[in-house]
Design a protein around this motif. Sequence first.
Motif, PDB file in Angstrom:
ATOM      1  N   LEU A  15       0.821  -1.212   0.000  1.00  0.00           N
ATOM      2  CA  LEU A  15       0.000   0.000   0.000  1.00  0.00           C
ATOM      3  C   LEU A  15       0.860   1.269   0.000  1.00  0.00           C
ATOM      4  O   LEU A  15       0.476   2.272  -0.591  1.00  0.00           O
ATOM      5  CB  LEU A  15      -0.957   0.005   1.186  1.00  0.00           C
ATOM      6  N   ALA A  16       2.021   1.222   0.651  1.00  0.00           N
ATOM      7  CA  ALA A  16       2.914   2.377   0.646  1.00  0.00           C
ATOM      8  C   ALA A  16       3.447   2.634  -0.760  1.00  0.00           C
ATOM      9  O   ALA A  16       3.662   3.780  -1.157  1.00  0.00           O
ATOM     10  CB  ALA A  16       4.079   2.162   1.615  1.00  0.00           C
ATOM     11  N   GLU A  17       3.611   1.567  -1.512  1.00  0.00           N
ATOM     12  CA  GLU A  17       4.083   1.684  -2.898  1.00  0.00           C
ATOM     13  C   GLU A  17       2.982   2.231  -3.810  1.00  0.00           C
ATOM     14  O   GLU A  17       3.228   3.061  -4.665  1.00  0.00           O
ATOM     15  CB  GLU A  17       4.520   0.304  -3.382  1.00  0.00           C
ATOM     16  N   ASP A  18       1.752   1.742  -3.607  1.00  0.00           N
ATOM     17  CA  ASP A  18       0.606   2.190  -4.416  1.00  0.00           C
ATOM     18  C   ASP A  18      -0.666   1.979  -3.604  1.00  0.00           C
ATOM     19  O   ASP A  18      -1.215   0.877  -3.563  1.00  0.00           O
ATOM     20  CB  ASP A  18       0.543   1.412  -5.731  1.00  0.00           C
ATOM     21  N   ALA A  19      -1.134   3.058  -2.988  1.00  0.00           N
ATOM     22  CA  ALA A  19      -2.308   2.969  -2.113  1.00  0.00           C
ATOM     23  C   ALA A  19      -3.594   2.715  -2.869  1.00  0.00           C
ATOM     24  O   ALA A  19      -4.613   2.403  -2.267  1.00  0.00           O
ATOM     25  CB  ALA A  19      -2.443   4.256  -1.294  1.00  0.00           C
ATOM     26  N   GLY A  20      -3.569   2.801  -4.187  1.00  0.00           N
ATOM     27  CA  GLY A  20      -4.759   2.587  -4.986  1.00  0.00           C
ATOM     28  C   GLY A  20      -5.020   1.125  -5.329  1.00  0.00           C
ATOM     29  O   GLY A  20      -6.033   0.814  -5.959  1.00  0.00           O
ATOM     30  N   GLN A  21      -4.140   0.238  -4.921  1.00  0.00           N
ATOM     31  CA  GLN A  21      -4.329  -1.184  -5.223  1.00  0.00           C
ATOM     32  C   GLN A  21      -5.562  -1.718  -4.505  1.00  0.00           C
ATOM     33  O   GLN A  21      -5.814  -1.380  -3.361  1.00  0.00           O
ATOM     34  CB  GLN A  21      -3.124  -2.002  -4.744  1.00  0.00           C
ATOM     35  N   GLY A  22      -6.274  -2.573  -5.174  1.00  0.00           N
ATOM     36  CA  GLY A  22      -7.443  -3.187  -4.563  1.00  0.00           C
ATOM     37  C   GLY A  22      -7.063  -4.372  -3.680  1.00  0.00           C
ATOM     38  O   GLY A  22      -5.945  -4.883  -3.733  1.00  0.00           O
ATOM     39  N   ALA A  23      -8.020  -4.803  -2.895  1.00  0.00           N
ATOM     40  CA  ALA A  23      -7.777  -5.932  -1.984  1.00  0.00           C
ATOM     41  C   ALA A  23      -7.474  -7.212  -2.755  1.00  0.00           C
ATOM     42  O   ALA A  23      -6.721  -8.054  -2.271  1.00  0.00           O
ATOM     43  CB  ALA A  23      -8.981  -6.127  -1.064  1.00  0.00           C
ATOM     44  N   GLY A  24      -8.025  -7.360  -3.967  1.00  0.00           N
ATOM     45  CA  GLY A  24      -7.739  -8.543  -4.775  1.00  0.00           C
ATOM     46  C   GLY A  24      -6.261  -8.623  -5.144  1.00  0.00           C
ATOM     47  O   GLY A  24      -5.624  -9.668  -4.998  1.00  0.00           O
ATOM     48  N   ALA A  25      -5.702  -7.505  -5.626  1.00  0.00           N
ATOM     49  CA  ALA A  25      -4.283  -7.469  -6.000  1.00  0.00           C
ATOM     50  C   ALA A  25      -3.400  -7.652  -4.778  1.00  0.00           C
ATOM     51  O   ALA A  25      -2.398  -8.381  -4.828  1.00  0.00           O
ATOM     52  CB  ALA A  25      -3.959  -6.158  -6.699  1.00  0.00           C
ATOM     53  N   ILE A  26      -3.770  -7.028  -3.677  1.00  0.00           N
ATOM     54  CA  ILE A  26      -3.001  -7.171  -2.433  1.00  0.00           C
ATOM     55  C   ILE A  26      -3.031  -8.631  -1.985  1.00  0.00           C
ATOM     56  O   ILE A  26      -2.011  -9.202  -1.613  1.00  0.00           O
ATOM     57  CB  ILE A  26      -3.587  -6.263  -1.321  1.00  0.00           C
ATOM     58  N   GLY A  27      -4.228  -9.218  -2.027  1.00  0.00           N
ATOM     59  CA  GLY A  27      -4.364 -10.619  -1.615  1.00  0.00           C
ATOM     60  C   GLY A  27      -3.516 -11.540  -2.472  1.00  0.00           C
ATOM     61  O   GLY A  27      -2.826 -12.426  -1.941  1.00  0.00           O
ATOM     62  N   ARG A  28      -3.553 -11.362  -3.790  1.00  0.00           N
ATOM     63  CA  ARG A  28      -2.735 -12.213  -4.673  1.00  0.00           C
ATOM     64  C   ARG A  28      -1.253 -12.082  -4.349  1.00  0.00           C
ATOM     65  O   ARG A  28      -0.525 -13.063  -4.311  1.00  0.00           O
ATOM     66  CB  ARG A  28      -2.991 -11.856  -6.136  1.00  0.00           C
ATOM     67  N   ALA A  29      -0.803 -10.870  -4.093  1.00  0.00           N
ATOM     68  CA  ALA A  29       0.616 -10.641  -3.801  1.00  0.00           C
ATOM     69  C   ALA A  29       1.027 -11.243  -2.455  1.00  0.00           C
ATOM     70  O   ALA A  29       2.187 -11.588  -2.272  1.00  0.00           O
ATOM     71  CB  ALA A  29       0.919  -9.148  -3.821  1.00  0.00           C
ATOM     72  N   CYS A  30       0.066 -11.366  -1.546  1.00  0.00           N
ATOM     73  CA  CYS A  30       0.380 -11.864  -0.198  1.00  0.00           C
ATOM     74  C   CYS A  30      -0.095 -13.292   0.039  1.00  0.00           C
ATOM     75  O   CYS A  30       0.034 -13.806   1.161  1.00  0.00           O
ATOM     76  CB  CYS A  30      -0.254 -10.950   0.859  1.00  0.00           C
TER      77      CYS A  30
END
Length: 152
Positions: A15-30
């Motif tokens: 989120l610090a890198e790009d706060a506009g990312q959605g929860a789906g993209a965050i979830g996939r990355a994590c």
Amino acid sequence: MNDLDDTDFAILRLLAEDAGQGAGAIGRACGLSQPAAWRRIKRLREVGVIRSQRLRLDAEKLGFGVTVFLGVKLATKGRVSLEDFERAVSAIPEVQTVEHVLGLYDYRLRVVARDLPDFERVLRRRIMTLPGAGEVEANVLLSEERRPGPIG
């Protein structure tokens, strides 16, 4: 908050890198599902770890080619309240940030202007006329590299 785990820190870095990312993209990355990532982000907001999301504009592309950091020392600390100075300086549109600091100066301001003559106008007509404004030191920004800061 001491109960953050490695996944929370990974989410914060993303989120610090790009706060506009959605929860789906965050979830996939994590390695999380979208709902699980959303719940974690929501919890981080609720407990105050995530305070806000901000839009970062390119000042130069908007016509503001000069950024100046000003150190401002108040001339008469006893006669002008800090709140009066902060309220007045915060009303100047070219002043992007107002930081009350400890050291040689009382305040550090980030000021944008179209060019140096425009900055001089802002300095003379707006900043130097502020209640209590005394000594000022200007540092012109030459380049900037943004780093999100330490996260876990």
